[in-house]
Design an enzyme around this catalytic site. Structure first.
Site, PDB file in Angstrom:
ATOM      1  N   HIS A  21       0.300   4.611   2.804  1.00  0.00           N
ATOM      2  CA  HIS A  21       1.782   5.172   3.578  1.00  0.00           C
ATOM      3  C   HIS A  21       1.728   6.388   3.722  1.00  0.00           C
ATOM      4  O   HIS A  21       2.821   7.191   3.127  1.00  0.00           O
ATOM      5  CB  HIS A  21       2.896   4.390   2.955  1.00  0.00           C
TER       6      HIS A  21
ATOM      7  N   ASP B 234      -2.256   1.932   7.366  1.00  0.00           N
ATOM      8  CA  ASP B 234      -1.668   2.890   6.507  1.00  0.00           C
ATOM      9  C   ASP B 234      -0.143   2.288   5.777  1.00  0.00           C
ATOM     10  O   ASP B 234       0.286   2.849   4.963  1.00  0.00           O
ATOM     11  CB  ASP B 234      -0.776   4.102   7.291  1.00  0.00           C
TER      12      ASP B 234
ATOM     13  N   GLY C  94       1.500   8.273   6.591  1.00  0.00           N
ATOM     14  CA  GLY C  94       2.145   8.685   8.164  1.00  0.00           C
ATOM     15  C   GLY C  94       2.917  10.102   8.142  1.00  0.00           C
ATOM     16  O   GLY C  94       2.802  10.622   9.089  1.00  0.00           O
TER      17      GLY C  94
ATOM     18  N   THR D  17       6.160   0.329  16.607  1.00  0.00           N
ATOM     19  CA  THR D  17       7.505  -0.611  16.662  1.00  0.00           C
ATOM     20  C   THR D  17       8.226  -0.529  15.351  1.00  0.00           C
ATOM     21  O   THR D  17       7.437  -0.358  14.306  1.00  0.00           O
ATOM     22  CB  THR D  17       7.424  -1.604  17.297  1.00  0.00           C
TER      23      THR D  17
ATOM     24  N   ALA E  20       3.053   2.009  11.359  1.00  0.00           N
ATOM     25  CA  ALA E  20       4.355   1.744  11.536  1.00  0.00           C
ATOM     26  C   ALA E  20       4.984   1.067  10.458  1.00  0.00           C
ATOM     27  O   ALA E  20       5.419   1.833   9.359  1.00  0.00           O
ATOM     28  CB  ALA E  20       4.529   0.941  12.958  1.00  0.00           C
ATOM     29  N   ARG E  21       4.814  -0.191  10.325  1.00  0.00           N
ATOM     30  CA  ARG E  21       5.572  -0.791   9.607  1.00  0.00           C
ATOM     31  C   ARG E  21       4.654  -2.102   9.004  1.00  0.00           C
ATOM     32  O   ARG E  21       4.130  -2.746   9.898  1.00  0.00           O
ATOM     33  CB  ARG E  21       6.846  -1.349   9.849  1.00  0.00           C
TER      34      ARG E  21
ATOM     35  N   ILE F 214       6.442   8.547  19.059  1.00  0.00           N
ATOM     36  CA  ILE F 214       5.291   8.531  18.407  1.00  0.00           C
ATOM     37  C   ILE F 214       4.116   8.137  19.222  1.00  0.00           C
ATOM     38  O   ILE F 214       3.072   8.625  19.360  1.00  0.00           O
ATOM     39  CB  ILE F 214       5.199   7.763  17.130  1.00  0.00           C
TER      40      ILE F 214
ATOM     41  N   ASP G   7       6.408  -1.644  26.271  1.00  0.00           N
ATOM     42  CA  ASP G   7       7.749  -1.318  25.431  1.00  0.00           C
ATOM     43  C   ASP G   7       8.981  -2.141  26.140  1.00  0.00           C
ATOM     44  O   ASP G   7       8.841  -1.990  27.441  1.00  0.00           O
ATOM     45  CB  ASP G   7       7.911   0.206  25.421  1.00  0.00           C
TER      46      ASP G   7
ATOM     47  N   GLU H 116       3.998  -2.989  -0.716  1.00  0.00           N
ATOM     48  CA  GLU H 116       3.541  -1.632  -1.068  1.00  0.00           C
ATOM     49  C   GLU H 116       4.093  -1.068  -2.652  1.00  0.00           C
ATOM     50  O   GLU H 116       5.229  -0.970  -2.895  1.00  0.00           O
ATOM     51  CB  GLU H 116       4.330  -0.282   0.067  1.00  0.00           C
TER      52      GLU H 116
END
Length: 551
Positions: free
Chosen positions: A300, A277, A302, A224, A252-253, A173, A192, A282
Site C-alpha cells: 500500500h 498495491d 501508492g 475507483t 486503488a482499493r 489519478i 467512468d 491489509e
C-alpha cells in the site's frame, strides 16, 4: 378577534453550519506530517496528537473534541460517532474514506472531508511504475540477481508501446496515469460513470462502455472507490471476456479485483500478470496471491511519498481552517448543500429557507410521511440555490424533531421520514417580483400553508403568508410573534397591552395587506423576550401554535 397565533423564538434562524463551523480543538489519531499540527495551531485551534489510542480509548476521548483527523489506520465506526457528542468534522488526510462510517456521520450532521488531490501524483506515478515493473519483470529479476542467478531468458518482457491501456475511473489519478503512459506510446481507453467522453477525449482517453473495453485491453488499471458497484468488478466473468494474457493493476482499493478469481486466472494464463498495491485484508493473509510468480506486490505504497504526505497534511489542516473561517468546504464528501451555502451571497438565502421551514411547521404541524413540500425560487440570484435551499427548508421543518438539524443531516432525516420534496426554479420574475422563495407545505390534505421570503442584504425577510403580503417584509430574527386577525386598528394595541402586562415589549410591528374582502390580515411582532406558554394563554386567542428555536 384573533384567529391564529404562531409564536416563534428565533434568536438565530440561520441553520447550523450555514455560518462558519466552530472548531476549537482537534484530535489527530494517525501519523501525519507535522505541518498539519503547525497550521492548525497557527490558526488558534488546539491540537492533541495521539496515535496510540485503542478503540475504547478513542470512544472515551472523542467527546472532548470538535474535530478528528485520521489517515487509514483509525476506523471511525458508528460506535465512535455515537460517542462523539461534540464532533463537527472528520478529516481524512488522503483520498478514500472507506475507514469512516460516512452514513452515520451524515445522520449525526458531521462533515466528512478528504484531500482529493493530495495523493494524485504519487498514486499515478506508482501506477505507472507498477505497469512497467509488470511488463519487464523488474522485481523478479532483482530477486533472481540477489540469489546469484542470471536469468535473462526467464524474464523476457514486453514493450508497452502500442499496447492498449484500459483505465477504469477517469478522475484525477486516472487522468494523470493516462497522460504519463501515453508518453510511452500506449493507446488509452477508459470508462467512468460520471466523466463523459468529451471530457476524457481532452486528455487523450477514448471513453467506452465496459463491455467494449474488456476485449480490447492489454492492461487494465482501476482508479475507483470501493463501493458495491465496484467490489469484485474484475473477476471471473471479466477475465473470460478479455484477451489471453491481460495484465491488471490495482493501486486503488483492495477488493476491486476479485482476489479469489485472480489466482485461477493467473494459473491458467488468462491473466498474464497482476500488480497489486492494495488488498482485501491489509496486511494480506492470502500469501498464495502475494507469492505468485506473476504477481508484483507492494504494501500500500501508492500515497507513500514524502511529498504526498506533506501535501495531504497541509491540505487537510488548511481545509479545517477554511471551514472555521466560513471560506469553503473543499473536500467535503457528504455536505454538498453546505458547500454551496458558504458563499456570502448564499448565506441569507439559507436563513430564508430555514425560517420559512420553521414557520411552516408551526402552522401545519410536525412533518411526517404525509408531508409534501414544494420549493419555488425565482430570479437570477437563485439560479444555483436549489443545491442548498431544500436542505435549509428541511432543517427548518425538522427543527422540533428532537435531533440537532443542519444542512448535512436534514435532507437524510426528511427522506427517511417520508417527506416528499419538489423543487423548481425560474430565472424570470413572477408577478413583478424577482429573487424570492416560495415554500408550499401540505400535510396529509388536512393542513397547508404558502410562505414566501427574500433576502435583503444579510437579512432574511418574510414577505407573504397564505396570500397576505407584507410590503416591507418581516425580518426573521429575534423572538417573533405572528398572528392573523381582523383588519381592525384596535387589535394590535390590545395584543401589545396584553404582552406588556406580562412584562413583554413589542419591539417592532408589521402588518400585511388585507387578504380578501373580509379584511383579515397577518401581523408580526418582534418581542423583547421569549413568550411563556402562560403568556400565550392570556392573549385569549384560538388555535395557538408554539415553537421555540434554541439560540
Amino acid at each position: 378577534m384573533l384567529t391564529r397565533v404562531v409564536r416563534i423564538h428565533t434568536r438565530s434562524l440561520q441553520t447550523q453550519y450555514a455560518m462558519p463551523v466552530l472548531i476549537k480543538n482537534v484530535l489527530i489519531s494517525d501519523e501525519v506530517d507535522p505541518k498539519c499540527v503547525d497550521i492548525l495551531k497557527q490558526n488558534g485551534i488546539d491540537v492533541v496528537k495521539n496515535t496510540k489510542l485503542s478503540k475504547q480509548q478513542l470512544i472515551d476521548e472523542i467527546k472532548n473534541y470538535d474535530g478528528l483527523i485520521v489517515r487509514s489506520a483509525t476506523k471511525v465506526t458508528s460506535e465512535i460517532l455515537d460517542a462523539a457528542t461534540n464532533l463537527k468534522i472528520i478529516g481524512r488526510a488522503g483520498t478514500g474514506v472507506d475507514n469512516i462510517d460516512t452514513k452515520t456521520a451524515t445522520k449525526k450532521g458531521v462533515i466528512v472531508m478528504n484531500t482529493p488531490g493530495g495523493n494524485t501524483i504519487s498514486a499515478a506515478e506508482h501506477t505507472c511504475a507498477m505497469i512497467l515493473a509488470l511488463s519487464r519483470h523488474i522485481p523478479q529479476g532483482h530477486t533472481s540477481m540477489q540469489a546469484g542467478k542470471w536469468d535473462r531468458k526467464k524474464y523476457m518482457g514486453n514493450e508497452v508501446q502500442g499496447k492498449t491501456l484500459a483505465i477504469i475511473g477517469l478522475g484525477r489519478i486516472g487522468k494523470e496515469v493516462a497522460l504519463r503512459m501515453q508518453s510511452f506510446g500506449m493507446r488509452t481507453i477508459g470508462f467512468d460513470p460520471i466523466i463523459p467522453g468529451e471530457v476524457s477525449a481532452e486528455f487523450g482517453v477514448q471513453w467506452l462502455p465496459l463491455e467494449e473495453i474488456w476485449p480490447q485491453a492489454d492492461y487494465v488499471t482501476v482508479h475507483t472507490p470501493l463501493i458495491p458497484q465496484t467490489r469484485n468488478l474484475i473477476g471471473k466473468e471479466v477475465f473470460s471476456k478479455c484477451k489471453k494474457g491481460l495484465r491488471v493493476v490495482n493501486v486503488a482499493r483492495g477488493g476491486i479485483i476479485d482476489e479469489d478469481a485472480l489466482i485461477p486466472a493467473l494459473d491458467a494464463g488468462q491473466c498474464g500478470g497482476a500488480a497489486l498495491d492494495v488488498f482485501i485484508e491489509e496486511p494480506p493473509t492470502n500469501q498464495k496471491l502475494v507469492q505468485h510468480p506473476l504477481v508484483v506486490s507492494t504494501p500500500h505504497l501508492g500515497a507513500s511519498t514524502a511529498e504526498a504526505q506533506s501535501r495531504v497534511a497541509e491540505e487537510i489542516a488548511q481545509q479545517f481552517v477554511d471551514t472555521v473561517n466560513g471560506k469553503s468546504l473543499f473536500g467535503a464528501i457528504n455536505a454538498p448543500a453546505m458547500s454551496n451555502a458558504l458563499s456570502p451571497a448564499s448565506k441569507p438565502w439559507v436563513a430564508v429557507g430555514n425560517g420559512l421551514g420553521v414557520l411552516a411547521t408551526a402552522m401545519v404541524g410536525a412533518a411526517d410521511n404525509t408531508t409534501e413540500v414544494t420549493i419555488k425560487s425565482f430570479g437570477p440570484e437563485l439560479v444555483k440555490a436549489n443545491s442548498y435551499l431544500g436542505a435549509a427548508v428541511c432543517a427548518g421543518l425538522l427543527k422540533t424533531s428532537g435531533c440537532e438539524m443542519n444542512l448535512i443531516n436534514a435532507p437524510v432525516f426528511a427522506k427517511e421520514l417520508g417527506v416528499k420534496l419538489t423543487m423548481h426554479h425560474n430565472s424570470q420574475p413572477e408577478n413583478g417580483r424577482s429573487n424570492y422563495v416560495t415554500v408550499v407545505v401540505n400535510k396529509g390534505g388536512a393542513a397547508s400553508c404558502k410562505l414566501s421570503g427574500c433576502a435583503a442584504g444579510d437579512n432574511a425577510l418574510l414577505v407573504e403568508v397564505n396570500g397576505a403580503k407584507f410590503p416591507n417584509g418581516v425580518p426573521l430574527v429575534g423572538d417573533l410573534l405572528v398572528y392573523k386577525s381582523a383588519s381592525d386598528p384596535k387589535v394590535m394595541p390590545a395584543v401589545a397591552s396584553a404582552l406588556a402586562g406580562e412584562d413583554v415589549n413589542a419591539l417592532t410591528y408589521a402588518a400585511s395587506l388585507p387578504i380578501d374582502d373580509n379584511g383579515e390580515m397577518w401581523n408580526a411582532m418582534t418581542l423583547s423576550r421569549k413568550l411563556r406558554d402562560t403568556d400565550i394563554l392570556k392573549l385569549r386567542v384560538n388555535s395557538v401554535h408554539q415553537l421555540s428555536f434554541s439560540s
